[in-house]
Scaffold this active site. Sequence first.
Site, mmCIF file in Angstrom:
data_model
loop_
_atom_site.group_PDB
_atom_site.id
_atom_site.type_symbol
_atom_site.label_atom_id
_atom_site.label_comp_id
_atom_site.label_asym_id
_atom_site.label_seq_id
_atom_site.Cartn_x
_atom_site.Cartn_y
_atom_site.Cartn_z
ATOM 1 N N TYR A 148 0.862 -1.187 0.000
ATOM 2 C CA TYR A 148 0.000 0.000 0.000
ATOM 3 C C TYR A 148 0.894 1.231 0.000
ATOM 4 O O TYR A 148 1.508 1.571 1.004
ATOM 5 C CB TYR A 148 -0.904 -0.060 1.236
ATOM 6 C CG TYR A 148 -1.872 1.082 1.424
ATOM 7 C CD1 TYR A 148 -2.078 2.072 0.462
ATOM 8 C CD2 TYR A 148 -2.618 1.172 2.599
ATOM 9 C CE1 TYR A 148 -2.972 3.102 0.659
ATOM 10 C CE2 TYR A 148 -3.519 2.192 2.810
ATOM 11 C CZ TYR A 148 -3.687 3.159 1.854
ATOM 12 O OH TYR A 148 -4.585 4.196 2.053
ATOM 13 N N LYS B 260 -1.276 -1.197 -4.201
ATOM 14 C CA LYS B 260 -2.307 -0.164 -4.131
ATOM 15 C C LYS B 260 -1.549 1.160 -4.170
ATOM 16 O O LYS B 260 -0.954 1.585 -3.188
ATOM 17 C CB LYS B 260 -3.124 -0.286 -2.847
ATOM 18 C CG LYS B 260 -4.186 0.803 -2.679
ATOM 19 C CD LYS B 260 -4.835 0.708 -1.310
ATOM 20 C CE LYS B 260 -5.975 1.688 -1.130
ATOM 21 N NZ LYS B 260 -5.586 3.103 -1.131
#
Length: 309
Positions: free
Chosen positions: A146, A176
Amino acid sequence: MAQSAGKKLKLTGLVAATFTPFTSQGEVNLSEIGPYIDYLTEKQGVNSVFVNGTTGEGMSLSVAERKLLAEDWCRKAKGKMEQVIVHVGCTSLKDSQELARHAVEIEADGIAVIAPSFFKPRSAESLRAYLQQVAAVAPTVPFYYYHLPALTGVNVPASDLLDGIETLIPSFRGVKFSGSDLLDFGQCISHVQLDWSVLYGVDEQLLAALVLGAHGAVGSTYNYLGSHMNKLLSAFESGNLAQARSLQFKMQELIRHAVKVGFDVGVNKQLMNEVSGLQLGPPRLPVMPCPQEHAVSIKQKYQHLFSTH
């Protein structure tokens, strides 16, 4: 036993970064999760979620609360949603590992880890080493990095992180990417492996990311704009760039308006309450509740832009 990471479906399309339902007293409210899932799937056409991330105020939750939420999302989404990705990143490596082990137990479809933001990794090597230590305790679960440099202060390019990561983390399945650096994003796409997903996390730039080859997107606005952004995806895939641009510009206008009156997690959550009819409660301190006039102003702009189509 959970499936091998390699057998999971590739993560694509829109993924809603979920808000955490709280009672008016600030306690986790699991009773709203079932209706929340129905709203996403039936009203928005969004079939995957990213739980306990930034939108979900994950870093403001205790480990016990994060386990409770992750387990309830996985249980209630079973048979209704395609994938539940659980964010397990913490400032403590041990807490992250505990949450990762728990994700295996509850059969999460994937885990994601943000870079620690107090003692920060200063290089791709140190960040890879940290992520490897978390992934190692959950080797059967697809693993995602992330990337959110604006909040973590960790400015290691995501594309640098990918160099050799599949050797260190065999369960690695993507990023992400919640940053605005499209050069770095493009380099992630250009070096991606076949079974990886690079998902874009800056909602107002979704179309630009699709042009570069994004496999999908994770974002907070897909909670209440999912049906419209699914139309954007369809328009892009069919080559109708005029329609895709029109929808992206509408979203940008909404976000620009929201930013002018003050747009943080608390305001975003209240907009979700207003639009969906769900009772997700206030945010948790230090995030402040949304002033009523802000919620009304943003909802009016939302209705003006999106209620006719």
